[in-house]
Structures are given as structure tokens and as C-alpha cells.
Design a protein around this motif. Structure first.
Motif, mmCIF file in Angstrom:
data_model
loop_
_atom_site.group_PDB
_atom_site.id
_atom_site.type_symbol
_atom_site.label_atom_id
_atom_site.label_comp_id
_atom_site.label_asym_id
_atom_site.label_seq_id
_atom_site.Cartn_x
_atom_site.Cartn_y
_atom_site.Cartn_z
ATOM 1 N N ASP A 215 2.833 -0.742 4.472
ATOM 2 C CA ASP A 215 3.347 -0.073 3.290
ATOM 3 C C ASP A 215 4.878 -0.042 3.360
ATOM 4 O O ASP A 215 5.480 -0.238 4.427
ATOM 5 N N ARG A 239 -3.679 -7.746 -4.066
ATOM 6 C CA ARG A 239 -3.645 -7.412 -2.634
ATOM 7 C C ARG A 239 -2.348 -6.703 -2.277
ATOM 8 O O ARG A 239 -2.333 -5.772 -1.475
ATOM 9 N N LYS A 241 -0.586 -4.788 -4.160
ATOM 10 C CA LYS A 241 -0.706 -3.410 -4.643
ATOM 11 C C LYS A 241 -1.572 -2.574 -3.712
ATOM 12 O O LYS A 241 -1.305 -1.381 -3.501
ATOM 13 N N GLN A 242 -2.595 -3.183 -3.123
ATOM 14 C CA GLN A 242 -3.439 -2.451 -2.182
ATOM 15 C C GLN A 242 -2.679 -2.117 -0.899
ATOM 16 O O GLN A 242 -2.855 -1.045 -0.325
ATOM 17 N N VAL A 243 -1.807 -3.025 -0.471
ATOM 18 C CA VAL A 243 -1.015 -2.788 0.740
ATOM 19 C C VAL A 243 0.093 -1.773 0.478
ATOM 20 O O VAL A 243 0.406 -0.922 1.325
ATOM 21 N N ILE A 244 0.708 -1.858 -0.716
ATOM 22 C CA ILE A 244 1.823 -0.971 -1.082
ATOM 23 C C ILE A 244 1.374 -0.180 -2.310
ATOM 24 O O ILE A 244 1.746 -0.503 -3.447
ATOM 25 N N PRO A 245 0.566 0.840 -2.134
ATOM 26 C CA PRO A 245 -0.095 1.473 -3.285
ATOM 27 C C PRO A 245 0.843 2.120 -4.292
ATOM 28 O O PRO A 245 0.481 2.255 -5.468
ATOM 29 N N ARG A 246 2.045 2.519 -3.885
ATOM 30 C CA ARG A 246 2.982 3.147 -4.833
ATOM 31 C C ARG A 246 3.828 2.120 -5.575
ATOM 32 O O ARG A 246 4.657 2.478 -6.412
ATOM 33 N N ARG A 248 5.038 -0.654 -8.206
ATOM 34 C CA ARG A 248 4.826 -0.984 -9.609
ATOM 35 C C ARG A 248 4.418 -2.453 -9.671
ATOM 36 O O ARG A 248 5.146 -3.327 -9.207
ATOM 37 N N HIS A 285 -0.538 -4.143 -15.320
ATOM 38 C CA HIS A 285 -1.268 -4.647 -14.163
ATOM 39 C C HIS A 285 -1.548 -6.122 -14.317
ATOM 40 O O HIS A 285 -1.934 -6.608 -15.374
#
Length: 286
Positions: A215, A239, A241-246, A248, A285
């Protein structure tokens, strides 16, 4: 004309000295731009003028690409070494935690700089490192084929192809969704840059085992992906976005792997939004 900065930095193999080429224009908070493998700083030319109205824009040729020499002998083109060199460049240019934006390899490097808190925001356009093993092999195979083509074609053939929209598509459709928009001179220059990139093989070799899995907390992160990216498929953005959930996550409609040429206004807006001190607008998204 490019300026050059020479500086010393500490690597895992001891202190070294190197030189990087860059251009700098505009006023405002500093924004460092990092290109992809085999490319050069001119990849950002379509958006630099738009960015410079609000940012102090520094576009750099990465080590072994464009007008920058390769890393000093014995240094690997890995993330740790590149991080150290870019951080030292920022110190030399007196950039106090600049915003950073990168494309492909440059996007991965931008995220690494963000993870180390060397920068104040990150915008990554189709960043490397979120691939599956099969997707990485596909991307690397395509990149190697592009490199071989650039090295094989005689310059007169490249120049002749660049004069027509169809010829520019032959030369650059792997990276641009709208290759006809690129000027003949720019297409010739980037074909020569790919053919002559001293750091290409070592950088590709270093990327074989790379995956970005951490992250990047504590600073704004934007990840943007072209819907027509033929090198790093856009599902890799999910993927990321899943690793860095915050982060954009932004969709770039009709754009290829190097989106700055395909839609300069959209990309400039994404970069400016990503580097604002206020909260970023809601994501589209991918």
C-alpha cells in the motif's frame, strides 16, 4: 534543449556519481514526470504546456534512456537503485517532495517514490508491476518485439513511414490508440530512442521478478488506465486498486498505453487533479 544534473547518490554498491538529462518549465508546485521503458522525456510533450500553467514541470530522461547515460557500471537497473538516483536528483534540483507522475515503468517508479515518502502525491498511468506472470511475459515479449523492430528498420524507412498516418500506426500503434495524432518528427525521434536505449535490456531483466504489493498510505494516489492499452491490460488497474485501496482509479476512454498523446486534455486534467492539495474528485472506475 535539455539541461543536465550531475550528482552523487548512495547505492547498495556504495556511493556513485551520475548525470541525468531533464527539461523544466512552468510555475507552481513541482511536478516530476517519469516516462516508460524505451521511451524518453518527450513522451510528455503533449501535456507539458497544459501542466506548466499550474505546475513547475520537470520531465526527466531516466538512466539509460533518451539523453541520459546508463547507470554507472556495476549498478543494477532495479527499483532500489532507481529510487536512490531519483531522490538524489530531486535534492540536486531542490525539489522538496515534489508531486510525481509516471507512465508504465515511470508509474511503477512513481509509486515506489510514494511508498518511500519522497513525494507528496503520485499519479501513475498504466503502471507496471500489477501483472500476473502470464501478463508480464506477454508485455515483455511485445516490448522486445518493438525494440527489435526499432533496431532493425533503417532510418530512411522510419522517416518514410512517419510521413503517413498509416505508417505512424505501423510504428507506434502498440503504445498509442491514436497514432495519427503523433507528429512525424516525434515518431522518428521515439523510434530512435527505443532503438538506442542503453538501459532497455537491463531494465527489462530487472523487471522479471517485480510485482508491486505494498500500500502507499499517507498521500494522494491516482491510478489511471487507458481502455485501449495493448501492453498492460486495463484489468491490472483493478489489482492496483486492491493493493492501494485508497487510490483514485480513473478510466481513460479511447487511450492506449501512453495516453498523453491520445487525449492530452484528459491526461493533463487527471495529473492536475491528482496533484492538488485538496481532496481529489470521485473516481471513474476502470
Amino acid at each position: 534543449m535539455a539541461a543536465t544534473a550531475s550528482f552523487s547518490f548512495t547505492s547498495a554498491h556504495g556511493p556513485r556519481t551520475m548525470t541525468l538529462a531533464y527539461t523544466r518549465t512552468g510555475t507552481g508546485e513541482p511536478l516530476l514526470l517519469l516516462h516508460g521503458i524505451g521511451h524518453h522525456r518527450q513522451a510528455w510533450d503533449p501535456v507539458v504546456g497544459l501542466l506548466a500553467a499550474e505546475r513547475d514541470v520537470i520531465a526527466v530522461d531516466l538512466p539509460g534512456f533518451g539523453e541520459s547515460p546508463a547507470l554507472p557500471e556495476g549498478l543494477p537497473h532495479d527499483l532500489a537503485t532507481m529510487n536512490a538516483a531519483l531522490a538524489a536528483l530531486c535534492d540536486t534540483l531542490e525539489l522538496d517532495r515534489p508531486h510525481v507522475a509516471g507512465n508504465s515503468l515511470g508509474g511503477l517508479l512513481a509509486l515506489e517514490l510514494g511508498r518511500e515518502k519522497f513525494v507528496r502525491s503520485v499519479t501513475a498511468l498504466s503502471p507496471a508491476g500489477f501483472w500476473s506472470p502470464a501478463e508480464r511475459r506477454y508485455a515483455f515479449g511485445l516490448l522486445q518485439a518493438m525494440r527489435q523492430g526499432a533496431r532493425t528498420l533503417p532510418l530512411p524507412v522510419v522517416e518514410r513511414l512517419s510521413r503517413s498516418a498509416a505508417g505512424r500506426a505501423v510504428l507506434t500503434s502498440s503504445i498509442y490508440a491514436r497514432p495519427a495524432r503523433r507528429s512525424p518528427a516525434a515518431v522518428v525521434a521515439e523510434t530512435l530512442a527505443l532503438a538506442g536505449a542503453q538501459g532497455f535490456t537491463e531494465t527489462l531483466r530487472a523487471g522479471t521478478s517485480v510485482r508491486f504489493t505494498d500500500d502507499v498510505p499517507g498521500l494522494p494516489v491516482t491510478i489511471a488506465w487507458g481502455t485501449r492499452d495493448r501492453i498492460l491490460l486495463r484489468r491490472q488497474g483493478i489489482r492496483a486498486k486492491q493493493v492501494i485501496p485508497r487510490a483514485r482509479l480513473v478510466r481513460l476512454p479511447g487511450c492506449g498505453h501512453v495516453p498523453m498523446n491520445d487525449d492530452p486534455a484528459l491526461v493533463a486534467r487527471v495529473l492536475l487533479d491528482g496533484s492538488r492539495s485538496t481532496a481529489a474528485p470521485a473516481a471513474q472506475h476502470a
